[in-house]
Design an enzyme around this catalytic site. Structure first.
Site, PDB file in Angstrom:
ATOM      1  N   SER A  70       0.797  -1.222   0.000  1.00  0.00           N
ATOM      2  CA  SER A  70       0.000   0.000   0.000  1.00  0.00           C
ATOM      3  C   SER A  70       0.829   1.271   0.000  1.00  0.00           C
ATOM      4  O   SER A  70       1.593   1.508  -0.911  1.00  0.00           O
ATOM      5  CB  SER A  70      -0.972  -0.040   1.175  1.00  0.00           C
ATOM      6  OG  SER A  70      -1.846   1.029   1.102  1.00  0.00           O
ATOM      7  N   HIS A  71       0.724   2.062   1.075  1.00  0.00           N
ATOM      8  CA  HIS A  71       1.375   3.375   1.102  1.00  0.00           C
ATOM      9  C   HIS A  71       2.845   3.278   1.512  1.00  0.00           C
ATOM     10  O   HIS A  71       3.536   4.291   1.541  1.00  0.00           O
ATOM     11  CB  HIS A  71       0.638   4.287   2.073  1.00  0.00           C
ATOM     12  CG  HIS A  71       0.601   3.728   3.462  1.00  0.00           C
ATOM     13  ND1 HIS A  71      -0.167   2.640   3.789  1.00  0.00           N
ATOM     14  CD2 HIS A  71       1.257   4.069   4.579  1.00  0.00           C
ATOM     15  CE1 HIS A  71       0.019   2.347   5.061  1.00  0.00           C
ATOM     16  NE2 HIS A  71       0.879   3.193   5.573  1.00  0.00           N
ATOM     17  N   ASP A 114      -2.912   6.327  -3.253  1.00  0.00           N
ATOM     18  CA  ASP A 114      -1.722   5.672  -2.688  1.00  0.00           C
ATOM     19  C   ASP A 114      -1.204   4.536  -3.570  1.00  0.00           C
ATOM     20  O   ASP A 114      -1.670   4.344  -4.691  1.00  0.00           O
ATOM     21  CB  ASP A 114      -2.022   5.169  -1.274  1.00  0.00           C
ATOM     22  CG  ASP A 114      -2.953   3.978  -1.276  1.00  0.00           C
ATOM     23  OD1 ASP A 114      -3.736   3.849  -2.237  1.00  0.00           O
ATOM     24  OD2 ASP A 114      -2.895   3.171  -0.331  1.00  0.00           O
ATOM     25  N   ASP A 131      -1.552   1.296  -3.766  1.00  0.00           N
ATOM     26  CA  ASP A 131      -2.460   0.295  -4.328  1.00  0.00           C
ATOM     27  C   ASP A 131      -3.824   0.859  -4.695  1.00  0.00           C
ATOM     28  O   ASP A 131      -4.750   0.106  -5.002  1.00  0.00           O
ATOM     29  CB  ASP A 131      -2.599  -0.895  -3.373  1.00  0.00           C
ATOM     30  CG  ASP A 131      -3.169  -0.503  -2.027  1.00  0.00           C
ATOM     31  OD1 ASP A 131      -3.019   0.675  -1.625  1.00  0.00           O
ATOM     32  OD2 ASP A 131      -3.774  -1.360  -1.360  1.00  0.00           O
ATOM     33  N   ASP A 137      -6.235   2.454  -3.032  1.00  0.00           N
ATOM     34  CA  ASP A 137      -7.446   2.449  -2.204  1.00  0.00           C
ATOM     35  C   ASP A 137      -7.611   3.716  -1.358  1.00  0.00           C
ATOM     36  O   ASP A 137      -8.664   3.933  -0.778  1.00  0.00           O
ATOM     37  CB  ASP A 137      -7.537   1.179  -1.341  1.00  0.00           C
ATOM     38  CG  ASP A 137      -6.318   0.951  -0.469  1.00  0.00           C
ATOM     39  OD1 ASP A 137      -5.392   1.792  -0.501  1.00  0.00           O
ATOM     40  OD2 ASP A 137      -6.284  -0.080   0.236  1.00  0.00           O
ATOM     41  N   ARG A 138      -6.567   4.553  -1.280  1.00  0.00           N
ATOM     42  CA  ARG A 138      -6.701   5.781  -0.489  1.00  0.00           C
ATOM     43  C   ARG A 138      -6.887   6.990  -1.392  1.00  0.00           C
ATOM     44  O   ARG A 138      -6.514   6.965  -2.562  1.00  0.00           O
ATOM     45  CB  ARG A 138      -5.443   6.027   0.327  1.00  0.00           C
ATOM     46  CG  ARG A 138      -5.180   4.990   1.355  1.00  0.00           C
ATOM     47  CD  ARG A 138      -3.994   5.401   2.189  1.00  0.00           C
ATOM     48  NE  ARG A 138      -3.759   4.388   3.209  1.00  0.00           N
ATOM     49  CZ  ARG A 138      -3.077   4.591   4.310  1.00  0.00           C
ATOM     50  NH1 ARG A 138      -2.540   5.778   4.538  1.00  0.00           N
ATOM     51  NH2 ARG A 138      -2.917   3.631   5.192  1.00  0.00           N
ATOM     52  N   LYS A 141     -11.695  -0.029   0.487  1.00  0.00           N
ATOM     53  CA  LYS A 141     -11.759   1.409   0.283  1.00  0.00           C
ATOM     54  C   LYS A 141     -11.306   1.690  -1.145  1.00  0.00           C
ATOM     55  O   LYS A 141     -10.635   0.869  -1.759  1.00  0.00           O
ATOM     56  CB  LYS A 141     -10.928   2.149   1.323  1.00  0.00           C
ATOM     57  CG  LYS A 141      -9.470   1.730   1.448  1.00  0.00           C
ATOM     58  CD  LYS A 141      -8.886   2.422   2.683  1.00  0.00           C
ATOM     59  CE  LYS A 141      -7.393   2.189   2.837  1.00  0.00           C
ATOM     60  NZ  LYS A 141      -7.071   0.887   3.450  1.00  0.00           N
TER      61      LYS A 141
HETATM   62  C1  VG1 Z   1      -3.181   2.201   8.403  1.00  0.00           C
HETATM   63  C2  VG1 Z   1      -4.386   3.095   8.608  1.00  0.00           C
HETATM   64  C3  VG1 Z   1      -5.668   2.282   8.511  1.00  0.00           C
HETATM   65  C4  VG1 Z   1      -5.713   1.547   7.160  1.00  0.00           C
HETATM   66  C5  VG1 Z   1      -4.459   0.707   7.013  1.00  0.00           C
HETATM   67  C6  VG1 Z   1      -4.385   0.031   5.668  1.00  0.00           C
HETATM   68  O1  VG1 Z   1      -3.122   1.246   9.434  1.00  0.00           O
HETATM   69  O2  VG1 Z   1      -4.317   3.759   9.842  1.00  0.00           O
HETATM   70  O3  VG1 Z   1      -6.779   3.128   8.660  1.00  0.00           O
HETATM   71  O4  VG1 Z   1      -6.844   0.733   7.079  1.00  0.00           O
HETATM   72  O5  VG1 Z   1      -3.291   1.536   7.154  1.00  0.00           O
HETATM   73  O6  VG1 Z   1      -4.467   0.944   4.630  1.00  0.00           O
HETATM   74  P1  VG1 Z   1      -2.140   1.406  10.712  1.00  0.00           P
HETATM   75  O7  VG1 Z   1      -2.293   0.136  11.479  1.00  0.00           O
HETATM   76  O8  VG1 Z   1      -0.779   1.642  10.163  1.00  0.00           O
HETATM   77  O9  VG1 Z   1      -2.638   2.606  11.439  1.00  0.00           O
HETATM   78  V1  VG1 Z   1      -3.589   0.687   3.237  1.00  0.00           V
HETATM   79  O10 VG1 Z   1      -4.094   1.806   2.078  1.00  0.00           O
HETATM   80  O11 VG1 Z   1      -2.052   0.817   3.799  1.00  0.00           O
HETATM   81  O12 VG1 Z   1      -3.949  -0.897   2.821  1.00  0.00           O
HETATM   82 CO    CO Z   2      -3.607   1.399   0.246  1.00  0.00          CO
END
Ligand code: VG1
Ligand code: CO
Length: 544
Positions: free
Chosen positions: A113-114, A278, A280, A282-283, A377
């Site tokens: 992801s990010h 982001d 992947d 989804d953000r 998302k």
């Molecule tokens: C973070 C965010 C959470 C989100 C998760 C996955 O998790 O706070 O809201 O669902 O990333 O998003 P954490 O445990 O680091 O707070 V993604 O777009 O990275 O799949």
């Molecule tokens: Co993501």
């Protein structure tokens, strides 16, 4: 082509976090590391013989080799068919869309992801179930249990598949179908939103937008949707070519990492609308001309205006938000007379509510917004939702937000992240708040008096499953809140997240900066948790 059974030994660090297993690329490249985790998935998800799976990733470094390994393992494990995105590409929301459209058994998304990518960056694997959403905790726990005892995996001895050519190939007894990564998703978007109206907005010459794909997976989707289907001028999408290392950037759409977009929207001759997504896809981050929309407010605005959008014309069944997300959406739900659910952090907790039609829109403060159209998302969906609203209302983002706050009041909100904290220090900090918790009730900090302190626990209203220790909440008598959590997605050290919120029923006409409105709470958070002294940092690394 023969099936090989390879002896292996467990790795003890394969516990999925908030969203799948994330590790440095170098960890995933260790012999048997990826294979162990994939075999553990196959061993834990039920009878997969002859089933269809969806496979794709965000295109980061190691995506292609990992896909080849997974295809051969799937064939050896009796999977009937795999649909894989062309070039190994499928955004997280597109994977969810495709799983649902073709009634697949589930899907594997390769993404961190990010998190940064590239050879020195992170890689990740997550498993999604048949509803298209992230595997619930009971599945991820079963996978983790399996990783602790695994002693063999199966893989087909075969040559690599051509991932770039759309079409069908046989891999042993399994059919591999390379599919267009974008079409099914783009069609779904077109079915939800008023594309004609959005096209008028984008081509009318009055309104300018900039979409920053951050050299991540969204590039392919954004070009196809905004520039091709909606006719936006070429150049509307920036950083639109997906790169294995995201151009050395950090594909996290926030005010710090999406600096190119922020510079444009807060610079001279700024466009009317800016958005970023982001790694992947989804953000989403939504910006107006010199204006930042917090994700919590974004959810509230989408909910308040949902009936302007064709796909939501009939209204919402309910709204769900993660616990640390501000209560801005709750105000809208109250006015609409619908329920608002509060879940732990992570999209997997929304799945049951969406399946049971208890919630239509869902959101997280971390730039995540989505709905019942899929079970993830969805970054571009949120961007299109905003565009559809703006096309109907013919208003600037700033005036729309101002109007919203005048109607519902304003939840001042900010998240402060302290990244790369030593694990020991972070654990000590959390332990310190726990210790203080029993004596906090009734304690005064300036004008604020503590009403409660607890560790958030969630009972799923559909299946009764309980998730504990989901974040420390300190609530004040005026409804303000400070929440403390450690991230479950990072790979190096710990990330402390501090979430701050204060409600004002009658905010002034001229918007006040959230950091100023929250200054007292920021100081209280430090006093309570000794953040500066325990982390050794005098300010957060990221403020959103
Ligand atoms: C973070 C965010 C959470 C989100 C998760 C996955 O998790 O706070 O809201 O669902 O990333 O998003 P954490 O445990 O680091 O707070 V993604 O777009 O990275 O799949
Ligand atoms: Co993501």
């Amino acid at each position: 082509m023969s099936i090989q059974t390879i002896a292996t030994q467990p790795f003890l660090d394969q516990k999925p976090g908030t969203s799948g297993l994330r590790k440095l690329v170098s960890v995933f490249q260790k012999p048997h590391y990826l294979e162990n985790f994939i075999q553990s998935i196959f061993d834990s998800i039920g009878d997969i013989q002859g089933q269809t799976l969806i496979l794709g990733g965000d295109g980061r470094y190691y995506n292609r080799p990992a896909i080849q390994i997974i295809l051969k393992m799937a064939a050896a494990n009796g999977i009937g068919r795999i649909k894989v995105g062309q070039g190994g590409i499928l955004s997280t929301p597109a994977t969810s869309c495709v799983i649902r459209k073709y009634n697949a058994f589930g899907g594997i998304v390769l993404s961190a992801s990010h998190n940064p990518g590239g050879i020195n960056g992170d890689f990740g694997v997550k498993y999604n179930i048949g509803n298209g959403g992230p595997a619930p905790e009971k599945v991820t726990e079963a996978i983790f249990e399996r990783t602790k005892v695994i002693d063999r995996y199966q893989i087909l001895d075969a040559s690599n598949i051509d991932l770039d050519r759309i079409g069908i190939t046989q891999l042993g007894n399994m059919t591999v179908e390379v599919i267009d990564s974008v079409i099914d998703y783009a069609n779904l978007m077109e079915s939800l939103f008023d594309f004609d109206r959005i096209r008028q907005l984008l081509t009318g010459g009055q309104f300018r937008m900039c979409m920053d794909a951050m050299h991540a997976v969204t590039g392919s989707y954004a070009h196809a949707i905004f520039e091709q289907r909606l006719g936006a001028p070429a150049g509307t999408v920036i950083n639109g070519i997906p790169l294995e290392d995201f151009g050395n950037g950090h594909p996290d759409p926030n005010l710090v990492y999406a600096h190119e977009l922020v510079a444009r929207l807060f610079g001279d001759n700024a466009p009317d609308f800016g958005a970023a997504s982001d790694g992947d896809g989804d953000r989403n981050m939504i910006l107006g001309n010199h204006f930042f929309v917090t994700p919590s407010d974004s959810l509230a605005v989408l909910a308040a205006n949902a009936t302007l959008v064709p796909g939501y014309r009939n209204g919402l069944a309910g709204i769900a938000r993660s616990m640390p997300t501000s209560a801005a959406a709750d105000r809208v739900a109250e006015k609409l007379g619908i329920d608002c659910y509060e879940t732990p952090t992570g999209w997997k907790f929304f799945g049951n509510l969406l399946d049971a039609d208890k919630a239509t829109l869902c959101g997280e403060e971390s730039f995540g917004t989505g709905s019942n159209h899929i079970r993830e998302k969805d970054g571009l969906w949120a961007v299109l939702f905003w565009l559809n609203i703006l096309a109907v209302k013919q208003q600037s983002i700033a005036s729309l937000m101002q109007e919203h706050w005048q109607t519902y009041g304003r939840n001042y909100y900010s998240r402060h992240d302290y990244e790369g904290v030593e694990n020991d220090r972070a654990n000590r900090l959390i332990a310190g708040i726990y210790e203080a918790m029993p004596t906090l009730k009734g304690k005064r900090f300036g004008q604020y008096e503590v009403a409660y302190g607890d560790d958030f626990s969630y009972t799923d209203p559909i299946d009764g499953s309980v998730s504990q220790k989901q974040g420390i909440r300190i609530g004040f008598t005026d409804g303000s809140r400070i929440v403390f959590r450690l991230s479950g997605t990072g790979t190096q050290g710990a990330t402390l997240r501090v979430y701050l919120e204060r409600y004002e029923a009658n905010p002034p006409q001229n918007p006040v900066d959230a950091q100023i409105a929250l200054a007292d709470l920021i100081a209280i958070a430090d006093e309570l948790a000794q953040i500066r002294s325990l982390t050794g940092m005098d300010k957060p690394t990221v403020i959103t």
